[in-house]
Write a protein that holds these residues in place. Structure first.
Motif, PDB file in Angstrom:
ATOM      1  N   GLU A  48     -24.393 -19.064  11.040  1.00 23.80           N
ATOM      2  CA  GLU A  48     -24.239 -17.724  10.452  1.00 23.80           C
ATOM      3  C   GLU A  48     -23.001 -17.029  11.001  1.00 23.80           C
ATOM      4  OE1 GLU A  48     -27.976 -15.613  10.675  1.00 23.80           O
ATOM      5  OE2 GLU A  48     -28.943 -17.019   9.275  1.00 23.80           O
ATOM      6  N   LYS A  49     -22.617 -17.353  12.254  1.00 27.51           N
ATOM      7  CA  LYS A  49     -21.361 -16.824  12.794  1.00 27.51           C
ATOM      8  C   LYS A  49     -20.174 -17.321  11.955  1.00 27.51           C
ATOM      9  CE  LYS A  49     -19.584 -18.684  16.483  1.00 27.51           C
ATOM     10  NZ  LYS A  49     -19.452 -19.202  17.860  1.00 27.51           N
ATOM     11  N   HIS A  50     -20.308 -18.526  11.429  1.00 29.86           N
ATOM     12  CA  HIS A  50     -19.265 -19.111  10.566  1.00 29.86           C
ATOM     13  C   HIS A  50     -19.514 -18.841   9.077  1.00 29.86           C
ATOM     14  CE1 HIS A  50     -17.030 -21.374  13.651  1.00 29.86           C
ATOM     15  NE2 HIS A  50     -18.213 -21.568  14.241  1.00 29.86           N
ATOM     16  N   GLU A  51     -20.479 -17.955   8.797  1.00 34.10           N
ATOM     17  CA  GLU A  51     -20.830 -17.577   7.418  1.00 34.10           C
ATOM     18  C   GLU A  51     -21.262 -18.793   6.597  1.00 34.10           C
ATOM     19  OE1 GLU A  51     -17.754 -15.097   5.725  1.00 34.10           O
ATOM     20  OE2 GLU A  51     -18.325 -13.423   7.031  1.00 34.10           O
ATOM     21  N   VAL A  52     -22.194 -19.525   7.174  1.00 38.53           N
ATOM     22  CA  VAL A  52     -22.755 -20.713   6.533  1.00 38.53           C
ATOM     23  C   VAL A  52     -24.284 -20.621   6.593  1.00 38.53           C
ATOM     24  CG1 VAL A  52     -23.080 -23.217   6.776  1.00 38.53           C
ATOM     25  CG2 VAL A  52     -20.787 -22.221   6.970  1.00 38.53           C
ATOM     26  N   ASN A  53     -24.946 -20.939   5.483  1.00 40.11           N
ATOM     27  CA  ASN A  53     -26.410 -20.975   5.423  1.00 40.11           C
ATOM     28  C   ASN A  53     -26.908 -22.391   5.179  1.00 40.11           C
ATOM     29  OD1 ASN A  53     -26.914 -18.204   5.758  1.00 40.11           O
ATOM     30  ND2 ASN A  53     -26.681 -17.792   3.572  1.00 40.11           N
ATOM     31  N   PHE A  54     -27.734 -22.902   6.110  1.00 35.59           N
ATOM     32  CA  PHE A  54     -28.520 -24.115   5.889  1.00 35.59           C
ATOM     33  C   PHE A  54     -29.964 -23.678   5.656  1.00 35.59           C
ATOM     34  CE2 PHE A  54     -25.347 -25.680   9.199  1.00 35.59           C
ATOM     35  CZ  PHE A  54     -24.461 -26.216   8.265  1.00 35.59           C
ATOM     36  N   PHE A  55     -30.870 -24.655   5.433  1.00 35.71           N
ATOM     37  CA  PHE A  55     -32.292 -24.340   5.372  1.00 35.71           C
ATOM     38  C   PHE A  55     -32.972 -24.994   6.562  1.00 35.71           C
ATOM     39  CE2 PHE A  55     -36.714 -24.605   3.879  1.00 35.71           C
ATOM     40  CZ  PHE A  55     -36.907 -23.257   3.594  1.00 35.71           C
ATOM     41  N   TYR A  56     -33.962 -24.287   7.134  1.00 40.74           N
ATOM     42  CA  TYR A  56     -34.577 -24.707   8.386  1.00 40.74           C
ATOM     43  C   TYR A  56     -36.083 -24.888   8.202  1.00 40.74           C
ATOM     44  CZ  TYR A  56     -30.045 -22.908   9.853  1.00 40.74           C
ATOM     45  OH  TYR A  56     -28.690 -22.668   9.961  1.00 40.74           O
ATOM     46  N   PRO A  57     -36.539 -26.106   7.836  1.00 41.06           N
ATOM     47  CA  PRO A  57     -37.977 -26.346   7.619  1.00 41.06           C
ATOM     48  C   PRO A  57     -38.821 -26.113   8.859  1.00 41.06           C
ATOM     49  CG  PRO A  57     -36.670 -28.109   6.668  1.00 41.06           C
ATOM     50  CD  PRO A  57     -35.734 -27.290   7.497  1.00 41.06           C
ATOM     51  N   ASP A  58     -38.283 -26.449  10.048  1.00 44.68           N
ATOM     52  CA  ASP A  58     -39.009 -26.184  11.295  1.00 44.68           C
ATOM     53  C   ASP A  58     -37.991 -26.074  12.429  1.00 44.68           C
ATOM     54  OD1 ASP A  58     -38.513 -28.831  12.434  1.00 44.68           O
ATOM     55  OD2 ASP A  58     -40.025 -29.578  11.023  1.00 44.68           O
ATOM     56  N   ALA A  59     -38.462 -25.921  13.636  1.00 44.94           N
ATOM     57  CA  ALA A  59     -37.591 -25.628  14.782  1.00 44.94           C
ATOM     58  C   ALA A  59     -36.647 -26.767  15.125  1.00 44.94           C
ATOM     59  CB  ALA A  59     -38.446 -25.275  16.002  1.00 44.94           C
ATOM     60  N   GLU A  60     -36.951 -27.984  14.650  1.00 46.84           N
ATOM     61  CA  GLU A  60     -36.132 -29.147  15.018  1.00 46.84           C
ATOM     62  C   GLU A  60     -35.490 -29.821  13.806  1.00 46.84           C
ATOM     63  OE1 GLU A  60     -39.020 -31.527  16.941  1.00 46.84           O
ATOM     64  OE2 GLU A  60     -39.053 -30.331  18.779  1.00 46.84           O
ATOM     65  N   THR A  61     -35.572 -29.188  12.644  1.00 44.39           N
ATOM     66  CA  THR A  61     -35.111 -29.853  11.421  1.00 44.39           C
ATOM     67  C   THR A  61     -34.221 -28.923  10.611  1.00 44.39           C
ATOM     68  OG1 THR A  61     -37.282 -30.933  11.396  1.00 44.39           O
ATOM     69  CG2 THR A  61     -35.880 -31.240   9.459  1.00 44.39           C
ATOM     70  N   ILE A  62     -33.161 -29.481  10.054  1.00 47.76           N
ATOM     71  CA  ILE A  62     -32.219 -28.705   9.238  1.00 47.76           C
ATOM     72  C   ILE A  62     -31.954 -29.480   7.956  1.00 47.76           C
ATOM     73  CG2 ILE A  62     -29.906 -27.707   9.142  1.00 47.76           C
ATOM     74  CD1 ILE A  62     -30.281 -28.006  12.414  1.00 47.76           C
ATOM     75  N   SER A  63     -32.083 -28.779   6.835  1.00 49.17           N
ATOM     76  CA  SER A  63     -31.818 -29.380   5.527  1.00 49.17           C
ATOM     77  C   SER A  63     -30.475 -28.850   5.028  1.00 49.17           C
ATOM     78  CB  SER A  63     -32.943 -29.007   4.557  1.00 49.17           C
ATOM     79  OG  SER A  63     -32.623 -29.400   3.245  1.00 49.17           O
ATOM     80  N   ILE A  64     -29.621 -29.766   4.572  1.00 46.00           N
ATOM     81  CA  ILE A  64     -28.282 -29.391   4.101  1.00 46.00           C
ATOM     82  C   ILE A  64     -28.091 -29.967   2.700  1.00 46.00           C
ATOM     83  CG2 ILE A  64     -25.809 -29.421   4.602  1.00 46.00           C
ATOM     84  CD1 ILE A  64     -26.523 -30.199   7.494  1.00 46.00           C
ATOM     85  N   SER A  65     -27.936 -29.092   1.700  1.00 43.23           N
ATOM     86  CA  SER A  65     -27.763 -29.526   0.303  1.00 43.23           C
ATOM     87  C   SER A  65     -26.315 -29.298  -0.133  1.00 43.23           C
ATOM     88  CB  SER A  65     -28.695 -28.736  -0.621  1.00 43.23           C
ATOM     89  OG  SER A  65     -30.029 -29.123  -0.419  1.00 43.23           O
TER      90      SER A  65
END
Length: 947
Positions: free
Chosen positions: A401-418
């Motif tokens: 978010e500091k770099h003005e980017v949004n990913f999706f975060y299903p849980d505390a250890e997982t990141i989804s990038i589309s």
């Protein structure tokens, strides 16, 4: 006179016209007309408490400043919504063009051939990409389309197998979360038991009638579903697949795996995210299920000369005809967005779509490889556009978010990038840098996209698609611009003449209201972006909700429903939840007057209610004594009354408060259909008449354009009792303290076009909105006065006045062999779209002029219908070769060497002087509806292929 006042530009009649119009009506003042139209006991005593109106210039400055509060981050959230490249040629020539966005639903097909061709292209695109046999002309969004698939599979199963007791529906845990929420809402009143689980361990019990799978899964995993679908078929379980439309250029289509239904959204085909909508959902199935299919199908037929002509097929499927037997209440389709998505496919063609899909996939593969090198491991074994990585989600989110980017975060250890078609190599390097910072490692750069594929060989698409000429001949901007213009010239829209559709309110869609839709800081926000990034939207939407509360007299509003019919459903579901919260689970009877809109009983059926129809009296009003008797008879189980006010007959019924009191006294709540709200604003309101909830058609009363049949927005406004039950969303919570599950996919529905209604209200102000209502009533009564003596007016109020619309009775003309359809088609020769035909009474025309039409345009329309009346008078029943029965007359007819008609070419084409100045030519002769239904063709294949 303030020439910068927006209301001055919105209202049609000039101050100098007023005396002439009042004199024609037979009243001394506008106030006298309103007094004689609206019962005194429901008139508001105070002005609307709204802010002072802005000028157009002030509003555009305001909305630009408000838009700056929205933060447009790079979005890799996915979940069915993606940044997209909107081709400028489509944005300028369709999205921003009133020739496309002010057209009405193509019920009069002869003057809608351009739009019909554009959405036939859309259907063809969907059929080809999904591998299915038939598609409709769009649905509201992916969640709604999935719910419609569930309903179709239930209907097909119960009809095919007569197994009405089979009520389980399997939902893969890979389904999008917002789709699951909509499925939960729709399943509950239909007594469908949803079973959510892993498709790989599903037991294929015979208790299931259907299943739905996500392709690819919600976080990107691509599964081979062929085995699942085959096993399901052995148990007579039919399978729906929710599929990403772009992925189908690269992946094996679900139709080739044996799917019964394929649904999804076409948003990523050149439609802005717009904080959730509007976007065209899609729905494709097998031809054998066409009679159970929801929504509209565009079909190929022939005209009176045997030439190819397009129209809406299978009219008997329309839900307003099926009424309480309906399996869907679909009314609005997202036509304008479907046109854009179809045109995106036309512009790019099969090779262009393949290139975009390959580039998106390569972006995902390249990033996955780079992150693996950083020790951030990607876990999807096969994927198209979305990767799932393991890392500290909290740490990554702060840095992203500091770099003005949004990913999706299903849980505390997982990141989804589309990934999406706007993703560049620079964007990929930014993502690598974010994860390098989060893991404390050195960043490195990639210079080009990877070549390898993460799609298994058995799932790579082998079949060709979009081989028709239209998808291969329009790839330069000049070609596409001319193709779009060719289609536009075939359609009659508000930029040519008034469209006087009763109940549909085709008012001005002002350019100042429309301009913000093209602004990037409004149309580029993902609906699941953190709310603090959408501050401008949050302010605008809350203000709009407040404005609608003030106008309706209610305490709460949800903007989530994407159409008026969806608003009806949402209102009834809120009433249902209210009764259940009080332990009144048995309250399921819904009283509906016989004159109601057809979507009313369809919505009530979908909400699981028992429908009791109440009588209408000869004067068109609700039979109060019959209503009272039925309310008392069903008082122990009474849930609601659905009432339209003013009535569908164009009358303010004076007994309305008595009617609402009867319902309340017998334990029910009152749902007011807001289709005719434009006759109430500023003068009365739903709360004053005793309603508990109403829906509003923002595409009618509040100036959102009809777009050829959509977008529509149908928010509901409710009193304090129902505020707790307003719907929520599983990702961005909305609604009340006891919120029902989602009505549509996005938290705020079609948020982008809510800007239009917000702008309309802000610029009109309290006085302007009230005057809009007064002028709508003025225009209607002026036309009524001009028609008297030529056409019988079916219903009037107690003092002889119409509300904002009136019904012309054309049934007696059948003695001369002239049907109401003949009048509708003849109006095309005069340059006008017909009023509403045969609704709510067969053999009639329902006319509504709106406040936006000036006196000269009203007179042109009246002159046209009066001239047609004289043509009817001159007709005889025996005369087959008749100017009305032959209508409309095309340019080809008028310029042919041979003229075989007993009237002149001039009488056919130029019956009144004004027509020569601005002649509109229908491009086909009258269309053979029966032929089209017998020979259903709903794709681009030439008609000869089916004959």
């Amino acid at each position: 006179m303030r020439t910068d006042a927006f209301a001055l530009r919105h209202l049609g009649p000039r101050e100098t016209d007023l005396n002439e119009m009042l004199q024609t009506i037979g009243v001394d003042s506008l106030d006298q007309l309103i007094y004689e139209t609206i019962p005194d006991d429901i008139r508001l005593k105070n002005d609307l408490n709204l802010e002072a109106p802005m000028t157009e210039f002030e509003y555009l400055s305001h909305i630009q400043e408000l838009g700056k509060k929205n933060k447009v981050f790079k979005s890799y959230i996915g979940l069915g919504y993606h940044p997209t490249c909107i081709p400028a040629v489509i944005q300028r020539n369709i999205f921003e063009n009133p020739g496309w966005y002010t057209a009405y639903t193509p019920y009069q097909a002869e003057i809608a051939q351009g739009r019909l061709e554009a959405i036939l292209n859309f259907q063809t695109m969907v059929i080809e990409l999904t591998g299915m046999e038939i598609a409709n002309a769009s649905l509201l969004d992916e969640g709604t389309a999935a719910a419609e698939a569930m309903a179709l599979l239930l209907d097909v199963r119960s009809r095919e197998q007569k197994k009405n007791n089979v009520n389980k529906f399997f939902v893969s845990e890979e389904i999008l979360p917002q789709t699951l929420s909509v499925l939960q809402t729709r399943a509950t009143p239909l007594n469908i038991e949803l079973v959510v689980g892993n498709h790989e361990t599903f037991d294929f019990s015979t208790e299931f009638f259907g299943a739905i799978l996500q392709y690819p899964g919600k976080y990107g995993q691509v599964y081979d579903y062929a085995g699942f679908i085959a096993k399901a078929a052995e148990k007579e379980i039919k399978v729906a697949v929710a599929a990403d439309i772009l992925s189908l250029a690269k992946l094996t289509p679900p139709g080739e795996m044996g799917a019964a239904v394929v649904v999804g959204t076409t948003q990523r085909f050149g439609i802005p995210m717009g904080y959730g909508g509007p976007h065209a959902g899609y729905f494709a199935t097998k031809e054998e299920y066409k009679r159970s299919m929801p929504g509209r199908i565009i079909g190929v037929s022939i005209d009176a000369n045997g030439n190819r002509a397009l129209r809406m097929a299978l009219g008997t499927r329309e839900q307003h005809i099926k009424r309480e037997k309906a399996t869907s209440n679909i009314c609005t389709a997202q036509v304008l967005l479907a046109v854009m998505a179809g045109m995106y496919a036309v512009y790019h063609g099969p090779k262009g779509l393949q290139y975009i899909a390959d580039k998106v996939h390569a972006s995902a593969v390249t990033t996955a490889d780079a992150l693996n090198k950083l020790g951030v491991y990607q876990t999807n074994s096969a994927f198209f556009d979305t990767i799932l990585v393991k890392a500290d989600a909290t740490k990554v989110k702060v840095i992203a978010e500091k770099h003005e980017v949004n990913f999706f975060y299903p849980d505390a250890e997982t990141i989804s990038i589309s990934f999406n078609e706007t993703t560049s190599v620079n964007d990929i390097n930014q993502i690598i840098a974010i994860f390098a910072e989060a893991t404390g490692k050195d960043a490195f750069a990639v210079n080009q996209l990877a070549n390898e594929s993460m799609v298994p060989e058995n799932l790579v698409r082998k079949s060709a698609f979009l081989q028709y000429d239209v998808f291969n001949n329009n790839h330069s901007e000049s070609q596409l611009m001319r193709y779009i213009k060719k289609l536009e010239r075939k359609d009659l829209s508000l930029n040519h003449s008034m469209i006087s559709l009763g109940s549909c309110t085709m008012k001005l869609n002002a350019a100042a209201e429309m301009l913000p839709l093209s602004m990037a800081n409004w149309n580029s926000i993902h609906p699941f972006a953190p709310v603090e990034q959408a501050e401008g939207y949050q302010i605008m939407l809350k203000k709009l909700e407040h404005q609608l509360n003030v106008i309706t007299g209610f305490q709460g509003t949800t903007l989530q429903p994407n159409s008026g019919a969806q608003g009806e459903y949402a209102g009834l579901m809120a009433i249902r939840a209210y009764h259940q919260s009080r332990g009144d689970n048995h309250r399921n009877v819904c009283l509906i007057p016989a004159s109601a809109h057809g979507t009313n009983p369809a919505s009530a059926a979908m909400a699981g209610m028992e429908i009791i129809v109440t009588k209408t009296m000869e004067n068109g009003n609700i039979d109060v004594e019959d209503l009272r008797a039925k309310a008392i008879q069903h008082k122990d189980n009474l849930s609601a009354l659905m009432v339209t006010y003013p009535s569908t007959h164009g009358v303010f019924e004076s007994a309305i408060i008595e009617i609402t009191n009867i319902i309340h006294e017998n334990g029910g709540l009152v749902y007011m259909d807001g289709a005719n709200m434009n006759a109430q604003v500023g003068l009365t309101n739903p709360a004053t008449i005793g309603a508990d909830v109403c829906h509003l058609n923002l595409h009618k009363t509040f100036a959102i354009p009809h777009g050829g049949g959509g977008p529509g927005v149908g928010p509901i406004c409710v009193n304090e009792k129902l505020v707790p039950f307003l719907p929520t969303n599983p990702i961005i919570p909305t609604g009340g303290s006891k919120a029902i599950t989602a009505i549509s996919s996005a938290p705020y529905g079609s948020a982008l076009v809510c800007l239009i209604s917000y702008g309309y209200i802000v610029m009109m102000g309290a006085e302007g909105l009230t005057n809009a209502t007064k002028y709508a009533i003025l225009n209607a009564n002026y036309m009524k006065a001009r028609f008297e003596g030529h056409y019988p007016i079916l219903y009037s109020g107690e003092m002889g006045r119409a509300a904002h619309e009136m019904i012309l009775d054309c049934r007696a003309f059948e003695e001369k062999g002239i049907k109401v359809t003949d009048i509708a088609k003849r109006l095309m020769d005069y340059g006008f779209h017909a009023p509403t035909v045969s609704f709510p009474v067969a053999g009639t025309l329902m006319v509504e002029p709106t406040e936006s039409e000036d006196l000269a345009e009203l007179d042109r329309f009246c002159d046209a219908l009066i001239s047609i009346r004289k043509e009817i008078e001159a007709s005889t029943k025996e005369e087959e070769n008749n100017i009305l029965r032959n209508a409309p007359h095309t340019l080809a007819m008028l310029t042919a060497n041979e003229w075989v008609f007993p009237y002149t070419r001039e009488q056919a084409a130029y019956p009144l002087d004004y027509i020569a100045e601005n002649k509109f030519w229908p491009t086909v002769r009258r269309i053979d509806e029966a032929y089209g239904d017998r020979n259903l063709v709903c794709s681009c294949a030439p008609i000869e292929a089916y004959m």
